[in-house]
Structures are given as C-alpha cells and as structure tokens.
Design a protein around this motif. Structure first.
Motif, mmCIF file in Angstrom:
data_model
loop_
_atom_site.group_PDB
_atom_site.id
_atom_site.type_symbol
_atom_site.label_atom_id
_atom_site.label_comp_id
_atom_site.label_asym_id
_atom_site.label_seq_id
_atom_site.Cartn_x
_atom_site.Cartn_y
_atom_site.Cartn_z
ATOM 1 N N LYS A 53 44.012 43.546 39.403
ATOM 2 C CA LYS A 53 45.189 42.676 39.409
ATOM 3 C C LYS A 53 46.401 43.431 38.880
ATOM 4 C CE LYS A 53 42.875 38.218 38.977
ATOM 5 N NZ LYS A 53 42.494 37.163 38.018
ATOM 6 N N ASN A 54 47.515 43.232 39.532
ATOM 7 C CA ASN A 54 48.771 43.759 39.021
ATOM 8 C C ASN A 54 49.040 43.126 37.658
ATOM 9 O OD1 ASN A 54 51.592 43.834 38.400
ATOM 10 N ND2 ASN A 54 52.039 44.334 40.528
ATOM 11 N N PRO A 55 49.198 43.953 36.617
ATOM 12 C CA PRO A 55 49.347 43.379 35.277
ATOM 13 C C PRO A 55 50.599 42.520 35.122
ATOM 14 C CG PRO A 55 49.687 45.764 35.235
ATOM 15 C CD PRO A 55 49.199 45.413 36.607
ATOM 16 N N THR A 57 52.052 40.614 37.737
ATOM 17 C CA THR A 57 52.101 39.431 38.596
ATOM 18 C C THR A 57 50.747 38.748 38.761
ATOM 19 O OG1 THR A 57 51.573 40.632 40.623
ATOM 20 C CG2 THR A 57 53.890 40.575 39.981
ATOM 21 N N GLY A 58 49.672 39.425 38.379
ATOM 22 C CA GLY A 58 48.349 38.850 38.567
ATOM 23 C C GLY A 58 47.862 38.918 40.003
ATOM 24 N N GLN A 59 48.689 39.473 40.909
ATOM 25 C CA GLN A 59 48.292 39.558 42.317
ATOM 26 C C GLN A 59 47.307 40.711 42.509
ATOM 27 O OE1 GLN A 59 49.880 36.650 42.774
ATOM 28 N NE2 GLN A 59 50.736 37.211 44.749
ATOM 29 N N HIS A 163 40.598 37.202 49.845
ATOM 30 C CA HIS A 163 40.337 36.230 48.774
ATOM 31 C C HIS A 163 40.102 34.842 49.354
ATOM 32 C CE1 HIS A 163 40.322 34.224 45.031
ATOM 33 N NE2 HIS A 163 41.561 33.804 45.060
ATOM 34 N N TYR A 189 37.626 44.375 40.792
ATOM 35 C CA TYR A 189 37.069 43.450 41.767
ATOM 36 C C TYR A 189 36.648 44.246 42.995
ATOM 37 C CZ TYR A 189 39.481 40.097 38.814
ATOM 38 O OH TYR A 189 39.914 39.376 37.735
ATOM 39 N N ILE B 149 48.794 36.881 32.918
ATOM 40 C CA ILE B 149 48.862 36.497 34.334
ATOM 41 C C ILE B 149 47.627 37.001 35.091
ATOM 42 C CG2 ILE B 149 50.232 38.522 35.062
ATOM 43 C CD1 ILE B 149 50.774 34.976 36.406
ATOM 44 N N THR B 150 46.936 37.997 34.536
ATOM 45 C CA THR B 150 45.739 38.516 35.211
ATOM 46 C C THR B 150 44.493 37.675 34.920
ATOM 47 O OG1 THR B 150 45.545 40.053 33.384
ATOM 48 C CG2 THR B 150 46.469 40.922 35.414
ATOM 49 N N HIS B 151 44.560 36.775 33.947
ATOM 50 C CA HIS B 151 43.411 35.896 33.705
ATOM 51 C C HIS B 151 43.275 34.917 34.880
ATOM 52 C CE1 HIS B 151 43.499 36.989 29.336
ATOM 53 N NE2 HIS B 151 42.200 36.859 29.514
ATOM 54 N N ALA B 152 42.028 34.608 35.205
ATOM 55 C CA ALA B 152 41.800 33.637 36.269
ATOM 56 C C ALA B 152 42.184 32.236 35.768
ATOM 57 C CB ALA B 152 40.328 33.654 36.668
ATOM 58 N N LYS B 506 55.982 33.146 35.382
ATOM 59 C CA LYS B 506 55.182 33.936 36.340
ATOM 60 C C LYS B 506 54.204 33.039 37.103
ATOM 61 C CE LYS B 506 55.384 38.545 34.419
ATOM 62 N NZ LYS B 506 54.665 39.655 33.770
ATOM 63 N N TYR B 510 54.065 33.338 40.897
ATOM 64 C CA TYR B 510 52.949 34.018 41.576
ATOM 65 C C TYR B 510 51.668 33.184 41.617
ATOM 66 C CZ TYR B 510 55.927 38.083 40.587
ATOM 67 O OH TYR B 510 56.970 38.945 40.499
ATOM 68 N N SER B 513 45.145 33.396 39.797
ATOM 69 C CA SER B 513 44.075 33.569 40.772
ATOM 70 C C SER B 513 42.878 32.708 40.370
ATOM 71 C CB SER B 513 43.667 35.040 40.815
ATOM 72 O OG SER B 513 42.579 35.198 41.685
ATOM 73 N N THR B 514 42.093 32.308 41.374
ATOM 74 C CA THR B 514 40.924 31.489 41.053
ATOM 75 C C THR B 514 39.771 32.325 40.504
ATOM 76 O OG1 THR B 514 40.279 31.720 43.355
ATOM 77 C CG2 THR B 514 41.408 29.685 42.746
ATOM 78 N N ILE B 515 39.871 33.665 40.668
ATOM 79 C CA ILE B 515 38.825 34.516 40.075
ATOM 80 C C ILE B 515 39.472 35.564 39.183
ATOM 81 C CG2 ILE B 515 37.086 34.234 41.871
ATOM 82 C CD1 ILE B 515 38.011 36.988 42.960
#
Lengths: 240, 515
Positions: A53-55, A57-59, A163, A189, B149-152, B506, B510, B513-515
C-alpha cells in the motif's frame, strides 16, 4: 543526513553534472521500490514483484523487493548492480519528482537533493547544455518520470480491478534465515492463486482481453527470486 | 401450543430501531432471503428521533462489519471521526484546569488481574497507570489517529470507536437495511396495540383500519415506550437517586479554522453543576452540558456553558433535552422486548446508550426464539443479563461522582453521600480500598465495563488501594518489562500515526481498503 530538495533550474544548476552507476551511493539503499505495470515484463526476470500500500494514500501499488531487511539493497554488491535491467524508480535517482498537486502531473517539477554525492561540477554527465536546454541525460530523466507518473495511474487501476475480483490477499513470506527480522517483509500483498483459478469464465476472459491476466502471471512467476534474495542475504550475513 | 416466530415487528425508526433491524436481518440472512422470516420496521411519519449521543464504543466496528456496512462509507456518510476514549478534566478538584485523567479504549495486556495497577500503587505511581502501560493517552494528547491510511477497514494500531452524526447514521442504516438486508419498512402511526388474553401483543392497529400482525415485537419508540411501557404496563424504575442528571443543554460550535485538529477523544469537563461534553466531528464540535434540574436552572447552566466556550450565550443556539434517568423493571415481557431509550436511559457520561443498543440487538439476534413456547425462558435470560448490565452501567457512572473531591456545590456533596451510592458500588469500593480491581470482581462473560476501566477511573481520581506489602521481585520485573515495552510502542506510534484530521481527509479522498 537529509537536505532540502531544490527544484531543478537551468540557471542555478547550469553546471551541474551527475555521476552515473555509483551504486554504493546512499540513494540506492532501499529494500523495495515502486514499480509500474509497463515494467513488469522486464523486471520479473530479475526481481520479485509484490503489492503493497502507498503509505500516503493506502492505495495498492506494485513493488519490487530489493532486500529483506530495513533499507538494505541486496542487488548492490561491491559497487555492482546484480541484475540486467533496472526499475525506473532506481534510474530516476537521485532526482525526485516534486508534485504540489499530487493528481496533477502538469504541476510536477524535477527536484534534486543539493547534498547528494552524485552531484558534481566536473565529473559525470552534464544536465544542461551551454544554451540552457536539457541535456540528453536530463531528457532521459524527464522520460522516466513521465513513464512513472503515467504508469502509476494505470497500475492503480489494474490493482483495483484485481482487488474487486478478490484476487489480492495479504502474504507473509516465511523464510528461515538467521537474524532476519520480519519487519522488512510485512505489509505485502500477493495474488490468491486459488481465487484466480476459480474465477468465473466471463471474468477470466475479460482479464485475458485487457491484459490483466498476463500481468498477474508475470507477478506470480517473479516470486522465484525470493530464494535468490534469501541466498544473497545469507552470503552477506556470513561476510560480516 | 404456540406457533413459529416468522414475523418480527420493530416499532420506531431511530438508531435503536434500525440497528436492531440490521442485526436481526444480518444474523438471519438466509431465512430473510427465503421468506421464512420477515423483519418489519414501522415508524411514525411525525416523530422526530432523539440523537442518543454522538460517541460510540469500539463495539461499533464489529457492529458495522456484521451489518456489512463499509467503514469508508460509514465515515464519509456519517461525518465520523475516531474516538479513542474519554478525557476527564476537573473531576477530582473544583478547578477544572488543574487535573485530568483518561479512560482510553486500548487494552493494557496483562492488566486484567490488577497486578500492574498494584505495581503502580506500590511504587507511588498510582496516577501514572494509564500512561505507564498504554500508549493511547499519549496518542490522544498528540491529537493523532488510531490508525494509518494503510490499515484495512476496522483494523487499527490502537483500539477505537467513533464520534458521529447520529441523524446521518440513522439514514445510512435505514437505506442499508432496506436495500441490502431485506428489512421491510412501513411509515405509519401506531394507533392501538392489540393484545391477546395472555397479554402478548398480536398486532398493531395502523391508520385506515390496517393491522400489522407480528409474532415478536421490538419496542424502539424512545422515551415514550409505547409497547413495553404504555401497552404492557411494565413500570419505570427511576435511578435519579443515584444519577441526578436529568437535563442536557446542547449546541454546536465551529472550529477556529477549517483545518483545526480534531481531538480523538470525548472531553468530559466537570463543572459545579455537572459536566460538559465536547465531541469533534470534521465540520463542527458537538458540545453539551449535562446537569440536574433539581440543583441548577437552565439559565445558570447556559451561562456556565457559554463561559466555557468563551462566547456570549446570546450567540448560541441551545437545545434542551430532558430525560428521566432510569429503566423499565423488565426489558422483555411476553413477546415484546424494548431496545434503546424505551428500555432505559442514564446520562451519557460513558456513551453507554449506543453500546447497550448494540448488545441488546446482538443478544436478540443471536438468541432469537424460533417458537413462541421458548419466549418465557428467553425473556427470563434476557432480563437477567440486561438488568445486570444496567446496574453495572449505573455503578460505573456513579463511580466518577463518588470519588470526586469537588465541594463547590451541594450537587457534588450530595453525590458522595452513602445514601446516594448503590449497595453494589459500596461493596466494590470497600474491596478496592485494599486491592486493585481485577477481572474476578465481575462475574459475567460479557461485562459492559472490564476491570481495566475501573482501574483507569480509580487511578485517575486518586483512589489508591492500601496493599500493605512490598511488590514481589517477579512483579517488579514483569511491570518494568511492560513499561519499557510500552515506552517503545508509544514512541513508535507517536512517530508513525497521522493527525486525526489528516487521516479523515485521506479516507474521504482515497477510502480505506477492505484488506
């Protein structure tokens, strides 16, 4: 030590040269780098490719592993790079892209760390020609950033499709190596192969048509390089 | 005799009604899909809902997950922010600025048995308990979020619940329950509750002589308690002799700037009349003063609240909410169970209203009787479990007042009188004069408040046990190890976690994520 970055300026940096292939430099010390979809075809021959995951944006992003432990790049040994092809991210260094508006490429500008040891006044390749226009070297850098930014969007959409199909799952890489902390390989992942083989045929055909399936197979094939990293890691440990 | 339970009628379209409908429909998804079970929610077109507090417990994460609502959708639609606990200021002494303590949501591993709290008592660090063994207080003080933001979705570095706009939450729940979970919705006023000769409800009479028949009825009609109270005549039991507060003055205030940081805890500041809550949403803060109408009048409290906000009270738009602190004698009678305000309500000091709804809805959904002959047994169990929980909520809330040393009003002095303390709380306080709260002090499997919560309040308010011994070498070693570990974790989290507003922005942009 971290220095402030400066936006590249043809007047201010007119005489700047850049030293190539000095892989021992600190800017190459990374255990992973971002990768874009268009690079997969080449990179899978040398690097294990995962998703992280991009730190900011979480994407999801594509990531090539370069090492197993915080900040150590196993591809660099005795000043040599142990692979034939290079991730664009590595080739872009020591430059950085400064984007004040993260989704607007037009606002992007190339920046340099004025403290970088790869910068010189007389050694290496010049960045600007006498008339102030970009040198061949700087033009290559421009192309690299352009490929990275455009590829980022394409890769994000590719990963989002995977995903939505439920193909992405957290992976843990279990290696039994001495002195290896798990921290460097957390947060990765990968592709769930069971889900992939169970995809309904319409989805599978769609994936095949848009090229996703090919990319997925490239990624899956790249995991063999983990063993190489493990071997390099143990060699390096025994050298110490 | 009897028959199968195939139609459940929920009366009331507030948070309690929709959460109950959602829990039932999600737990019995297959039966609802096959038409074997119908969940019908009937709400009046004319009755405005009462917002029962804007704070949740961490339980809300599993509630949303069970109902199949995404965290991103929830946070965006309900203007939610992260809540990591409560900060109590001015509860110990008269001056509200001089003393504060936290009741964080995080678990302190190994503290359940009271040993780590005992270590604090034995080493003169009683009031440092919450920071010595947990990172969350430091994280809240730094106004950081509990995750990255990286946590599910629903995952975090620290335990958390939410602050939210409950009106928006009601709308989201209503949409989700109808479109995804198959809950049927009827908008009509209940004109009469029809009962059989045994006192069970058979149907509700709606306008135009329509009848809504059901096998099991859930009363979510708010303070009115239309079914359990009015129709089934289950008496109301006041708890005002323990918890005096019966009124709240509420208002909304803006942030100084649009990008002002959002606190990640509920503020509860004591005043001479009661206490003031302060809850940060992205676009505004919800503020309210809870007090007892027997000790202060609205004008006095409005002035106190305006002073606290540093504004002129003329510029504030107050809304007054009155409530009777207490609960029904029974919460389930015959084929009717009350969930939400209709079952009972006490002041929102520990945001217990929503969690009681969640626990009730979960218990109902999980233990849903299949046949009417099961009803008396299920009712007996449900009543025993929830009357116990109500008593524990009252004990825990009262604890905040009982241990205060404030003496700037009769209100606070009366709160400490032995006659105003529940006997169960008196017993616990007697035990805790000589030992720290431990999990074995509480017998239920699903306690509302764990021993750790009591440890936070007791240490926060300076109620230190006299243990009469030295700490054992084993305890010293274990505690010091835990302290060193916590210090390391705290430093890492302070470094890694984003600001509360930064993360919320954020998430709006954005998503998680679900995972």
């Amino acid at each position: 030590m971290r220095h402030a970055t400066e936006i590249l300026d043809s007047k201010k940096h007119q005489h700047l040269h850049i030293i190539n292939n000095r892989w021992s430099d600190a800017c190459y010390q990374a255990d992973n780098v971002n990768v874009v979809m268009s690079e997969l075809q080449n990179l899978v021959h040398d690097y294990p490719i995962f998703i992280a995951k991009n730190p900011n944006t979480g994407q999801f992003q594509l990531r090539a592993l370069l090492g197993l432990k915080g900040g150590v790049n196993l591809y660099v040994k005795d000043g040599q790079w142990r692979a034939h092809c290079f991730p664009l991210d590595i080739l872009s260094r020591p430059f950085r892209l400064f984007m004040p508006e993260s989704d607007n490429m037009e606002t992007g500008a190339i920046a340099i760390d004025p403290g970088s040891a790869l910068i010189s006044e007389n050694e290496g390749e010049p960045l600007f020609q006498a008339d102030g226009s970009a040198s061949a070297r700087l033009q290559r850098i421009n192309q690299i950033f352009s490929a990275l930014v455009n590829g980022q969007q394409q890769s994000a959409e590719f990963l989002q499709r995977l995903h939505q199909l439920g193909l992405i799952e957290p992976v843990s890489i279990n290696l039994t190596l001495k002195n290896l902390p798990n921290a460097a390989i957390d947060g990765l992942y990968g592709i769930n192969e069971d889900k992939l083989s169970a995809l309904p045929s319409e989805a599978l055909i769609e994936c095949h048509k848009n090229g996703d399936l090919y990319a997925v197979h490239l990624m899956l094939s790249s995991s063999v390089h983990i063993e190489k990293l493990a071997r390099w890691y143990e060699e390096q440990e025994s050298d110490l | 005799m009897g028959h199968t339970i195939a139609v459940i009628v929920i009366v009331g379209g507030g948070t309690a009604g929709w959460l109950t409908a959602g829990y039932l429909a999600a737990e019995h998804r297959e039966r609802v899909a096959q038409g074997d079970l119908r969940i019908v929610l009937c709400e009046s077109p004319n009755i405005p809902t009462v917002g029962v507090g804007e704070g949740t417990w961490p339980t809300m994460r599993s509630t949303l997950a069970r109902l199949g609502i995404s965290e991103t959708q929830f946070m965006v639609r309900c203007n939610a922010t992260f809540k990591q606990g409560s900060k109590f200021s001015g509860w110990r002494h008269n001056n509200s600025s001089e003393h504060c303590y936290y009741h964080p949501f995080a678990f302190a591993p190994g503290a359940e048995d009271g040993s780590l709290a005992s270590y604090c008592a034995l080493t003169n660090q009683w009031q440092g308990f919450s920071t010595l063994f947990g990172a969350q207080q430091s994280v809240c003080e730094a106004q950081l979020a509990p995750k990255n933001i990286t946590h599910a979705e629903f995952d975090g570095a620290l335990n958390y619940g939410y602050h939210l706009d409950v009106t928006a939450f009601g709308v989201l729940l209503s949409e989700h329950c109808q479109s995804v979970l198959g809950v049927e919705h009827i908008v009509a006023d209940v004109q009469e509750v029809l009962q059989d000769e045994c006192g069970a409800i058979t149907a509700l009479r709606l306008p135009d002589n329509q009848e809504l028949k059901g096998d099991l009825f859930v009363d979510c009609t708010g303070f009115k308690s239309l079914l359990l109270g009015d129709a089934l005549r289950v008496p109301f039991r006041s708890e005002a002799h323990y918890l005096f507060n019966d009124t709240a003055l509420t208002t909304h205030v803006n942030y100084p700037a649009p990008d002002s940081e959002i606190d990640s805890c509920t503020h509860a500041r004591a005043t001479c009349h009661g206490w003031i809550w302060d809850i940060g949403l992205p676009h505004r803060r919800g503020v309210g003063h809870v007090f007892s109408s027997g000790y202060a009048d609205v004008e006095q409290v409005a002035t106190t609240l305006a002073n606290h906000l540093g504004t002129d009270e003329a510029g504030l738009d107050f809304r007054k909410i009155s409530f009777a602190p207490g609960r029904r004698d029974r919460i389930w009678q015959a084929n009717c169970v009350a969930i939400g305000l209709s079952a009972g309500f006490v002041e929102p000091l520990e945001a217990s209203a929503l969690v009681m709804i969640e626990l009730s809805a979960m218990a109902l959904a999980e233990g849903l009787p299949r046949h009417t002959s099961q009803l008396p047994i299920i009712a007996k169990r449900f009543n025993a479990a929830f009357l116990y929980r109500w008593d524990r909520v009252i004990d825990f809330l009262k604890l905040h007042y009982a241990l205060s040393e404030r003496d700037d009003s009769q209100y606070w002095r009366d709160h400490r009188k032995t006659t105003s303390l529940p006997e169960s709380l008196q017993e616990l306080l007697t035990l805790w004069r000589y030992q720290a709260p431990r999990s074995s002090d509480f017998p239920m499997a699903r306690e509302v408040f764990q021993s750790l919560s009591y440890q936070y309040v007791l240490s926060g308010l300076g109620y230190k046990p006299d243990l009469g011994r030295e700490p054992t070498p084993d305890l010293i070693e274990r505690a010091q190890h835990a302290i060193a570990h916590n210090q390391q974790v705290t430093n890492q989290l302070i470094h890694q976690l984003p600001g509360n507003r930064e993360l919320i922005n954020k998430i709006h942009r954005y998503g998680l994520s679900t995972i």
